[in-house]
Design an enzyme around this catalytic site. Structure first.
Site, PDB file in Angstrom:
ATOM      1  N   GLU A 203       0.847  -1.272   0.218  1.00  0.00           N
ATOM      2  CA  GLU A 203       0.026  -0.071   0.111  1.00  0.00           C
ATOM      3  C   GLU A 203       0.830   1.306   0.163  1.00  0.00           C
ATOM      4  O   GLU A 203       0.702   2.306  -0.654  1.00  0.00           O
ATOM      5  CB  GLU A 203      -1.073  -0.123   1.143  1.00  0.00           C
ATOM      6  CG  GLU A 203      -1.851  -1.093   1.236  1.00  0.00           C
ATOM      7  CD  GLU A 203      -3.148  -0.715   0.273  1.00  0.00           C
ATOM      8  OE1 GLU A 203      -2.990   0.220  -0.274  1.00  0.00           O
ATOM      9  OE2 GLU A 203      -4.159  -1.817   0.240  1.00  0.00           O
ATOM     10  N   ARG A 207       0.484   4.009  -3.228  1.00  0.00           N
ATOM     11  CA  ARG A 207      -0.319   5.144  -2.932  1.00  0.00           C
ATOM     12  C   ARG A 207       0.796   6.372  -2.806  1.00  0.00           C
ATOM     13  O   ARG A 207       0.712   7.184  -3.155  1.00  0.00           O
ATOM     14  CB  ARG A 207      -1.030   5.055  -1.530  1.00  0.00           C
ATOM     15  CG  ARG A 207      -2.108   3.925  -1.606  1.00  0.00           C
ATOM     16  CD  ARG A 207      -3.298   4.032  -0.507  1.00  0.00           C
ATOM     17  NE  ARG A 207      -4.084   2.893  -0.591  1.00  0.00           N
ATOM     18  CZ  ARG A 207      -5.153   2.875   0.048  1.00  0.00           C
ATOM     19  NH1 ARG A 207      -5.831   3.905   0.325  1.00  0.00           N
ATOM     20  NH2 ARG A 207      -5.682   1.681   0.166  1.00  0.00           N
ATOM     21  N   ASP A 352      -5.796 -10.113  -7.548  1.00  0.00           N
ATOM     22  CA  ASP A 352      -6.025  -9.165  -8.500  1.00  0.00           C
ATOM     23  C   ASP A 352      -4.775  -8.555  -9.315  1.00  0.00           C
ATOM     24  O   ASP A 352      -4.611  -8.811 -10.527  1.00  0.00           O
ATOM     25  CB  ASP A 352      -7.203  -8.072  -8.286  1.00  0.00           C
ATOM     26  CG  ASP A 352      -6.631  -7.133  -7.075  1.00  0.00           C
ATOM     27  OD1 ASP A 352      -5.809  -7.471  -6.334  1.00  0.00           O
ATOM     28  OD2 ASP A 352      -7.042  -6.360  -6.727  1.00  0.00           O
ATOM     29  N   GLU A 542     -12.756   0.184  -9.770  1.00  0.00           N
ATOM     30  CA  GLU A 542     -12.475  -0.791 -10.451  1.00  0.00           C
ATOM     31  C   GLU A 542     -13.488  -0.577 -11.930  1.00  0.00           C
ATOM     32  O   GLU A 542     -13.133  -0.918 -12.976  1.00  0.00           O
ATOM     33  CB  GLU A 542     -12.415  -2.205 -10.017  1.00  0.00           C
ATOM     34  CG  GLU A 542     -11.116  -2.369  -9.056  1.00  0.00           C
ATOM     35  CD  GLU A 542     -11.260  -1.715  -7.689  1.00  0.00           C
ATOM     36  OE1 GLU A 542     -10.268  -1.206  -6.995  1.00  0.00           O
ATOM     37  OE2 GLU A 542     -12.398  -1.685  -7.448  1.00  0.00           O
TER      38      GLU A 542
END
Length: 668
Positions: A203, A207, A352, A542
């Site tokens: 993360e 980010r 994913d 998404e």
């Protein structure tokens, strides 16, 4: 994409790492890429410039006095506003909120023949401004924001810049100069990455590192977007974003110091010590481990530091060395052994973005690393064979899961996260070119045409999860009704590699139309089920992300229209509304309602849905950005010249050179 639940953050110090010491400490390290600077220079080269050398000219005394006075005024202004400076367009933000709420009551649209997509894009921009300005007023500098209660908190002492850095390139893309200036000032004076605390490696990379790198790229290559003088070439602060990015990246490198090279899930920011996951027997998710490559590879290109490149491509070598069946990887891998520890295969949470970064690594390096395209093509064939099925009534294509392994039963479940896949498949088939142009290539095949069919069908299914609910917002997870013996994609189409079908290859869809009936009993609605624990919506990006790709690649305006319907649902049902104004006649505006911000909601089948009082950073960095780009001209931040990271940070394509190349070969 982002994980199913918000995670804490994690990172690393440059000063305890011999390999990075030279770069972090003003010199060149042993990892400098030989010959790098003499080769292709289409990107700004950070190391061409003196490191941390300010370029200031001495002002005249008069201007010094004026500057001192202005500085005192500025300090008083900041003190008076308790360091929570609102946007310079604060008044217009309030008006925007009132106008948005008034519009949300009717959501009236133009006649189809008079649709103005620029005006619709401005609605998105207004929504972003209202959202960001509320954060500025009530939570500036904090990592998490609860707009209903006006609460906020940091994940570590001093904050990580979670909201500010993640949304910085959206501010630039939307040309919001005053907000960029404010964000930049906070990054310059308040952002640090030396906290003695563990944060999530993945993360923090997607980010924070991605946000800083994208801001650096946009500020240097799109100077007309939210121009700030401090970013100009030769200005004292022109290297701010890249300096912060290299500091953070050097700290993150410690996460890769495992026995296998698979990064630890967490890392201590101050000591640069990797930390195993506290769950899952210490394993890292496959998505965490393999979704840091775009960011580190671009940083390697900018700085000439080959170590950034090597550590992240080593991860890909280790994963591929496990010889995943049909290109489909289980969702957990252990950093000690580099081995998979489960048979669970899915493209939702934990799995994913492994697939997303296969095709995007190939495109990022201008198709110079064919190994990733080969791995992507294998994965697509595995998906066709094992995971694509059709619902019972409407024959909606679903991308299911194999929780016990590829030889066990199919679970007809789709996380919202899976809806990145329609856009990714279309991107892989065309390379980001318009479909009409890609089809003219001598390399266009039956396989590519079927990939376009799959992307269209999956896009339709993702849209159906929105259209089927009372609010028009999709749940976090959808379940689908299949035949007792599931009808698989492999049953409908033979192996395209063996097909002898003549060109043109355009195929027809399989699913039934998403028609509407007065009784609400359409076949396609009966195929979609929502479990009680999955009814929430946290403003995930998404589906609109894939709509953005599908529109830009196919040119079909239907994808824009679907996006517009989704955007209206977000405005109407996730808005946090407050009453403002004075009840005293003649003293300001009379009481009226306005939208002050937006938040996640608890149940997409309830009207009004209960508010969950949390605005995620990806609402600003991804969801609203993709809506804005969907309604923008096709050439704005074009797909042919850029790749968008899994956190929607645009990065340029480039040609690797010197030591920046694929340093491993597949072991078939």
């Amino acid at each position: 994409m982002s994980f199913q639940a918000p995670l804490p953050s994690h990172s690393r110090s440059p000063h305890d790492r011999q390999n990075s010491q030279g770069f972090a400490g003003l010199g060149f390290s042993s990892n400098q890429v030989g010959g790098f600077f003499e080769n292709e220079r289409t990107l700004p080269m950070y190391k061409d410039k003196p490191y941390f050398t300010p370029r200031r000219t001495a002002p005249r005394r008069r201007w010094k006095r004026i500057g001192s006075l202005l500085a005192l005024c500025t300090l008083f202004f900041f003190w008076y506003n308790k360091s929570s400076l609102p946007s310079l367009k604060g008044a217009s933000s309030s008006e925007r909120g009132a106008q948005l709420w008034k519009w949300a009551q009717t959501l009236e649209d133009e006649a189809p023949e008079t649709v103005d997509w620029n005006a619709r894009r401005e609605r998105v921009r207004d929504t972003f401004i209202v959202s960001f300005d509320a954060y500025e007023r009530e939570a500036w500098g904090y990592d998490q924001y609860s707009p209903s209660s006006k609460n906020h908190k940091n994940m570590v002492d001093g904050g990580m810049g979670w909201m500010i850095v993640d949304s910085l390139d959206t501010l630039m893309i939307m040309n919001l100069s005053s907000q960029v200036r404010h964000a930049r000032q906070w990054i310059s004076t308040s952002l640090r990455y030396d906290q003695d605390h563990d944060v999530n490696t993945f993360e923090t990379t997607i980010r924070m590192l991605g946000g800083l790198l994208s801001a650096h790229y946009l500020s240097t290559h799109f100077p007309d977007l939210a121009p700030v003088a401090e970013d100009d070439v030769g200005a004292a602060g022109e290297d701010l974003y890249i300096e912060k990015a290299t500091d953070l990246a050097d700290r993150l490198l410690g996460a890769f110091e495992s026995n296998s090279g698979i990064p630890f899930s967490s890392i201590n920011l101050n000591t640069s010590t990797g930390i195993r996951s506290h769950s899952d027997s210490g394993a890292a998710s496959i998505a965490e481990a393999t979704t840091v490559q775009l960011e580190f590879k671009y940083l390697a290109k900018l700085t000439g530091e080959a170590e950034y490149w090597r550590v992240v491509e080593k991860v890909m070598e280790v994963v591929d060395g496990q010889h995943p069946e049909d290109g489909l990887v289980p969702i957990y891998i252990h950093p000690d052994s580099g081995e998979f520890i489960t048979k669970n295969v899915r493209l939702g949470s934990r799995g994913d973005s492994y697939y997303e970064y296969l095709i995007k690594q190939y495109l990022q390096t201008s198709e110079q690393e064919p190994v990733y395209k080969e791995m992507w093509d294998e994965a697509i064939q595995g998906i066709r064979k094992h995971l694509l099925a059709f619902s019972r009534n409407a024959r909606l294509m679903i991308l299911g899961e194999r929780p016990r392994g590829l030889d066990k039963g199919l679970l007809a479940k789709m996380d919202h996260l899976v809806c990145f896949m329609p856009g990714a498949i279309a991107l892989g088939a065309t390379g980001g070119q318009p479909l009409s142009k890609a089809r003219q290539s001598s390399e266009w095949t039956q396989q590519r045409e079927e990939e376009i069919l799959i992307s269209r069908e999956l896009m339709k299914t993702c849209w159906a999860t929105y259209a089927s609910t009372a609010t028009g917002l999709a749940p976090e997870i959808s379940h689908f009704l299949l035949d007792e013996v599931p009808v698989m994609m492999a049953d409908k189409y033979a192996d395209p590699a063996k097909s002898t079908a003549p060109a043109p290859y355009e195929l027809q869809g399989i699913s039934l139309p998403l028609t509407r009936q007065a009784d609400g009993m359409e076949p396609w609605r009966r195929d979609i089920g929502i479990h009680p624990m999955d009814r929430h919506n946290i403003q995930r990006p998404e589906t609109v992300e894939s709509l953005f790709y599908m529109y830009r690649i196919t040119g079909d305006v239907m994808y824009r229209e679907w996006g517009w319907e989704m955007f209206k649902a977000f405005v109407r049902h996730t808005a946090v509304v407050e009453t403002v104004g004075s009840t005293i006649p003649g003293l300001g505006d009379p009481p009226h309602e306005r939208i002050k911000s937006f938040t996640s909601v608890g149940n997409v089948e309830n009207i009004p849905p209960e508010k969950r009082d949390r605005m995620e950073s990806f609402w600003l960095s991804e969801t609203l950005k993709y809506f804005y780009l969907l309604f923008s001209d096709r050439d704005f931040i074009s797909l042919e010249e850029h790749v968008f990271s899994t956190e929607a940070h645009p990065l340029p394509r480039f040609k690797p050179s010197g030591e920046l190349k694929t340093g491993w070969e597949r072991k078939h």
